[in-house]
Write a protein that holds these residues in place. Structure first.
Motif, PDB file in Angstrom:
ATOM      1  N   HIS A 164       2.503   8.664  -1.976  1.00 28.66           N
ATOM      2  CA  HIS A 164       2.295   7.268  -1.603  1.00 28.66           C
ATOM      3  C   HIS A 164       2.155   7.242  -0.083  1.00 28.66           C
ATOM      4  O   HIS A 164       3.018   7.762   0.637  1.00 28.66           O
ATOM      5  N   ALA A 165       1.069   6.681   0.414  1.00 32.39           N
ATOM      6  CA  ALA A 165       0.786   6.729   1.849  1.00 32.39           C
ATOM      7  C   ALA A 165       1.947   6.210   2.686  1.00 32.39           C
ATOM      8  O   ALA A 165       2.245   6.754   3.758  1.00 32.39           O
ATOM      9  N   ARG A 166       2.629   5.188   2.202  1.00 36.82           N
ATOM     10  CA  ARG A 166       3.744   4.613   2.971  1.00 36.82           C
ATOM     11  C   ARG A 166       5.060   5.317   2.666  1.00 36.82           C
ATOM     12  O   ARG A 166       5.759   5.782   3.572  1.00 36.82           O
ATOM     13  N   PHE A 167       5.411   5.405   1.401  1.00 42.65           N
ATOM     14  CA  PHE A 167       6.751   5.870   1.044  1.00 42.65           C
ATOM     15  C   PHE A 167       6.928   7.385   1.129  1.00 42.65           C
ATOM     16  O   PHE A 167       8.054   7.878   1.217  1.00 42.65           O
ATOM     17  N   ALA A 168       5.835   8.139   1.094  1.00 38.91           N
ATOM     18  CA  ALA A 168       5.947   9.596   1.231  1.00 38.91           C
ATOM     19  C   ALA A 168       6.037  10.022   2.690  1.00 38.91           C
ATOM     20  O   ALA A 168       6.358  11.175   2.979  1.00 38.91           O
ATOM     21  N   THR A 190      -3.849   1.452  -0.115  1.00 39.32           N
ATOM     22  CA  THR A 190      -2.485   1.279   0.399  1.00 39.32           C
ATOM     23  C   THR A 190      -2.370   2.109   1.672  1.00 39.32           C
ATOM     24  O   THR A 190      -2.759   3.281   1.684  1.00 39.32           O
ATOM     25  N   CYS A 191      -1.847   1.497   2.734  1.00 41.91           N
ATOM     26  CA  CYS A 191      -1.783   2.197   4.016  1.00 41.91           C
ATOM     27  C   CYS A 191      -0.373   2.690   4.320  1.00 41.91           C
ATOM     28  O   CYS A 191       0.613   2.244   3.734  1.00 41.91           O
ATOM     29  N   ARG A 214     -11.072 -12.047   5.819  1.00 43.81           N
ATOM     30  CA  ARG A 214     -11.640 -10.709   5.624  1.00 43.81           C
ATOM     31  C   ARG A 214     -12.015 -10.028   6.939  1.00 43.81           C
ATOM     32  O   ARG A 214     -12.811  -9.102   6.952  1.00 43.81           O
ATOM     33  N   HIS A 215     -11.421 -10.481   8.033  1.00 45.67           N
ATOM     34  CA  HIS A 215     -11.738  -9.905   9.341  1.00 45.67           C
ATOM     35  C   HIS A 215     -10.625  -8.949   9.770  1.00 45.67           C
ATOM     36  O   HIS A 215     -10.060  -9.058  10.858  1.00 45.67           O
ATOM     37  N   THR A 216     -10.313  -7.996   8.900  1.00 47.31           N
ATOM     38  CA  THR A 216      -9.290  -6.996   9.189  1.00 47.31           C
ATOM     39  C   THR A 216      -9.833  -5.615   8.858  1.00 47.31           C
ATOM     40  O   THR A 216     -10.867  -5.472   8.186  1.00 47.31           O
ATOM     41  N   VAL A 217      -9.127  -4.610   9.315  1.00 41.33           N
ATOM     42  CA  VAL A 217      -9.562  -3.232   9.059  1.00 41.33           C
ATOM     43  C   VAL A 217      -9.534  -2.926   7.564  1.00 41.33           C
ATOM     44  O   VAL A 217     -10.469  -2.331   7.026  1.00 41.33           O
ATOM     45  N   GLN A 218      -8.478  -3.338   6.879  1.00 44.12           N
ATOM     46  CA  GLN A 218      -8.393  -3.061   5.447  1.00 44.12           C
ATOM     47  C   GLN A 218      -9.527  -3.738   4.682  1.00 44.12           C
ATOM     48  O   GLN A 218     -10.118  -3.141   3.775  1.00 44.12           O
ATOM     49  N   PHE A 257      -5.915   5.661  -2.421  1.00 44.75           N
ATOM     50  CA  PHE A 257      -6.429   4.819  -3.498  1.00 44.75           C
ATOM     51  C   PHE A 257      -6.616   5.687  -4.733  1.00 44.75           C
ATOM     52  O   PHE A 257      -6.669   6.916  -4.653  1.00 44.75           O
ATOM     53  N   ASP A 258      -6.688   5.044  -5.880  1.00 47.96           N
ATOM     54  CA  ASP A 258      -6.872   5.745  -7.157  1.00 47.96           C
ATOM     55  C   ASP A 258      -8.273   5.463  -7.696  1.00 47.96           C
ATOM     56  O   ASP A 258      -8.768   4.328  -7.620  1.00 47.96           O
ATOM     57  N   THR A 259      -8.900   6.492  -8.244  1.00 46.32           N
ATOM     58  CA  THR A 259     -10.247   6.327  -8.792  1.00 46.32           C
ATOM     59  C   THR A 259     -10.510   7.354  -9.883  1.00 46.32           C
ATOM     60  O   THR A 259      -9.941   8.447  -9.872  1.00 46.32           O
ATOM     61  N   GLU A 260     -11.377   6.999 -10.812  1.00 41.13           N
ATOM     62  CA  GLU A 260     -11.820   7.937 -11.839  1.00 41.13           C
ATOM     63  C   GLU A 260     -13.099   8.653 -11.418  1.00 41.13           C
ATOM     64  O   GLU A 260     -13.557   9.567 -12.113  1.00 41.13           O
ATOM     65  N   LEU A 261     -13.662   8.248 -10.295  1.00 44.98           N
ATOM     66  CA  LEU A 261     -14.892   8.863  -9.817  1.00 44.98           C
ATOM     67  C   LEU A 261     -14.628  10.279  -9.307  1.00 44.98           C
ATOM     68  O   LEU A 261     -13.567  10.566  -8.760  1.00 44.98           O
TER      69      LEU A 261
END
Length: 265
Positions: A104-108, A46-47, A24-28, A64-68
């Protein structure tokens, strides 16, 4: 369900790259921990492109997707309150719903830009450790620029591809290579459709060989055409590498920085 994009900036010196790892020692990991603390629910991100250990980002893009339902500035300030000093969300944007299309952050993304900052001085600077690469031998910027011309266009970049690269194809389109001296720093700017694993650092190492006079400018084109990683220079240090910008269609309305400047060079 809302799809939200974030522009994330980070100093990668202390982190084991962008992509999540068990330690867990990463930016994500840090970003998703902060998102969970702010939203009080887990949010998977997703980056646009992974970065390695020690590599920085002026503007990484994630979604990211959220209902908030939150104000965009609340996502910025709220998430930043839980992030370490070396990582910050710079902007947040709700992705518009377009018929038959999905962001999509990557594919777009249709292009990526990287900067590499190189300190060119006989003596290293402790103030630039982690922020810039370093070479003590004088470099000829004009020779390097001449060599780099062969990179423009669509090519097989296998000669500059890491053995650990997972890309489906080594064929990428290079849109621009710019090399500028700024005092004792040399800034390399590379913009392409996408990059292979270690591709920028491998290109920088080979351009430095040309700049030092170890090879002619024509040598780089020969290495490119040969498609053999063993013919190119070793992978150069990650310290001066910055993911600068991800290009998207304006229809997505992302509030991106148009110039992606290096404020300290």
């Amino acid at each position: 369900m809302n799809r939200i994009a974030l522009g994330v900036q980070y100093d990668g010196t202390a982190w084991n790259g962008y992509q999540k790892q068990p330690d867990r020692h990463t930016v994500q990991d840090q970003l998703e921990i902060a998102l969970e603390k702010f939203a009080r629910t887990g949010l998977a991100t997703t980056c646009a492109g992974r970065t390695d250990t020690g590599v920085h980002a002026l503007e990484q893009v994630v979604h990211f997707d959220t209902e908030l339902t939150r104000e965009m500035q609340s996502w910025v300030r709220g998430v930043n309150a839980f992030l370490p000093d070396s990582i910050a969300v710079r902007w947040a944007s709700t992705i518009p719903e377009l018929p038959g299309q999905e962001f999509h952050a990557r594919f777009a993304a249709f292009a990526r830009t990287y900067h590499y900052v190189l300190y060119n001085n006989p003596v290293r600077s402790p103030l630039l450790v982690g922020r810039a690469g370093w070479t003590f031998r004088p470099l000829d910027v004009e020779r390097m620029a001449e060599a780099a011309r062969c990179l423009i266009g669509t090519h097989d970049f296998s000669a500059f591809r890491s053995s650990q690269c997972q890309a489906k194809t080594p064929i990428k389109q290079m849109h621009e290579v710019r090399i500028e001296r700024r005092g004792e720093a040399i800034v390399f700017t590379l913009r392409a459709s996408a990059f292979l694993h270690h591709m920028v650092r491998n290109l920088i190492g080979s351009l430095i060989y040309v700049g030092q006079g170890r090879h002619t400018p024509a040598w780089l084109g020969e290495v490119l055409a040969g498609r053999d990683r063993n013919d190119a220079a070793p992978t150069f240090m990650p310290d001066g590498l910055y993911l600068a910008k991800i290009d998207y269609d304006p229809k997505w309305g992302l509030p991106q920085d148009a110039t992606s400047p290096l404020p300290w060079f």
